[in-house]
Design a protein around this motif. Structure first.
Motif, short mmCIF file in Angstrom:
data_model
loop_
_atom_site.label_atom_id
_atom_site.label_comp_id
_atom_site.label_asym_id
_atom_site.label_seq_id
_atom_site.Cartn_x
_atom_site.Cartn_y
_atom_site.Cartn_z
N ARG A 22 0.77 -1.10 0.06
CA ARG A 22 0.07 -0.08 0.07
C ARG A 22 0.84 1.37 -0.12
NH1 ARG A 22 -5.30 1.29 1.75
NH2 ARG A 22 -5.70 -0.77 1.93
N ASP A 23 1.98 1.18 0.65
CA ASP A 23 3.03 2.35 0.89
C ASP A 23 3.49 2.87 -0.47
OD1 ASP A 23 4.22 0.09 1.15
OD2 ASP A 23 5.95 1.23 2.27
N ARG A 24 3.75 1.72 -1.33
CA ARG A 24 4.22 1.99 -2.67
C ARG A 24 3.34 2.25 -4.03
NH1 ARG A 24 7.73 -2.49 -4.02
NH2 ARG A 24 8.12 -1.35 -5.72
N SER A 25 2.18 1.87 -3.59
CA SER A 25 0.99 2.14 -4.79
C SER A 25 0.81 3.53 -5.08
CB SER A 25 -0.26 1.48 -4.25
OG SER A 25 -0.99 2.35 -3.15
N ASP A 26 0.29 3.58 -6.32
CA ASP A 26 0.04 5.03 -7.04
C ASP A 26 -1.50 5.06 -7.47
OD1 ASP A 26 0.33 7.28 -8.14
OD2 ASP A 26 1.27 6.72 -9.82
N PRO A 27 -2.30 5.52 -6.73
CA PRO A 27 -3.78 5.59 -7.11
C PRO A 27 -3.83 6.71 -8.15
CG PRO A 27 -3.34 6.02 -4.49
CD PRO A 27 -2.15 5.94 -5.11
N ALA A 28 -3.02 7.54 -8.26
CA ALA A 28 -3.55 8.50 -9.35
C ALA A 28 -2.97 7.75 -10.79
CB ALA A 28 -2.31 9.61 -9.20
N SER A 29 -2.73 6.66 -10.89
CA SER A 29 -2.40 6.14 -12.16
C SER A 29 -3.73 5.60 -12.89
CB SER A 29 -1.43 4.70 -11.88
OG SER A 29 -2.06 3.75 -11.18
N TRP A 30 -4.63 5.51 -12.08
CA TRP A 30 -5.99 5.00 -12.44
C TRP A 30 -6.68 6.42 -13.24
CZ3 TRP A 30 -7.02 0.08 -13.25
CH2 TRP A 30 -6.58 -0.54 -12.24
N ARG A 31 -6.25 7.71 -12.68
CA ARG A 31 -6.79 8.86 -13.38
C ARG A 31 -6.00 9.11 -14.56
NH1 ARG A 31 -7.33 10.08 -7.90
NH2 ARG A 31 -5.17 11.10 -7.75
N ARG A 32 -4.81 8.61 -14.70
CA ARG A 32 -3.92 8.83 -15.86
C ARG A 32 -4.26 7.88 -16.88
NH1 ARG A 32 0.13 9.67 -11.85
NH2 ARG A 32 1.19 7.34 -12.52
N ASN A 33 -5.64 7.05 -17.12
CA ASN A 33 -5.80 6.12 -18.11
C ASN A 33 -6.01 6.61 -19.56
OD1 ASN A 33 -6.18 3.58 -18.63
ND2 ASN A 33 -8.16 3.27 -17.78
N TRP A 34 -5.21 7.51 -19.90
CA TRP A 34 -5.62 8.28 -21.25
C TRP A 34 -5.23 7.26 -22.43
CZ3 TRP A 34 -1.74 8.56 -24.94
CH2 TRP A 34 -0.52 8.39 -24.35
N PRO A 35 -4.23 6.20 -22.39
CA PRO A 35 -4.12 5.38 -23.66
C PRO A 35 -5.62 4.52 -23.89
CG PRO A 35 -2.46 5.31 -22.33
CD PRO A 35 -3.02 6.01 -21.52
N ALA A 36 -6.32 4.06 -22.77
CA ALA A 36 -7.38 3.32 -23.09
C ALA A 36 -8.52 4.17 -23.44
CB ALA A 36 -7.59 2.79 -21.78
N GLN A 37 -8.81 5.42 -23.14
CA GLN A 37 -9.49 6.36 -23.61
C GLN A 37 -9.28 6.70 -24.88
OE1 GLN A 37 -9.60 9.64 -21.05
NE2 GLN A 37 -10.65 8.55 -19.47
N THR A 38 -8.12 6.84 -25.27
CA THR A 38 -7.89 7.21 -26.81
C THR A 38 -8.25 6.14 -27.90
OG1 THR A 38 -6.10 8.51 -26.09
CG2 THR A 38 -5.99 7.94 -28.34
#
Length: 59
Positions: A22-38
């Motif tokens: 948990r201390d090494r996780s990056d929750p913001a990576s789910w908000r940076r999901n631009w390749p899938a949206q593209t």
């Protein structure tokens, strides 16, 4: 289930290989999901172009 069945999803303690603590996780990576949206928007655009071309050919 067979005797001696070990469920890897119920691990406790040191995470198995491939898991991030948990201390090494990056929750913001789910908000940076631009390749899938593209890709999704690109497929929708291609679908619209195909429908328009088929409508023009059919008329």
């Amino acid at each position: 289930m067979s005797p001696g069945y070990d469920d890897d999803d119920d691990w406790v303690g040191t995470p198995p290989e491939g898991h991030v603590t948990r201390d090494r996780s990056d929750p913001a990576s789910w908000r940076r999901n631009w390749p899938a949206q593209t890709v999704v928007y690109g497929l929708i655009g291609v679908g619209i172009v195909v429908v328009v071309v088929l409508a023009l050919v059919a008329s």
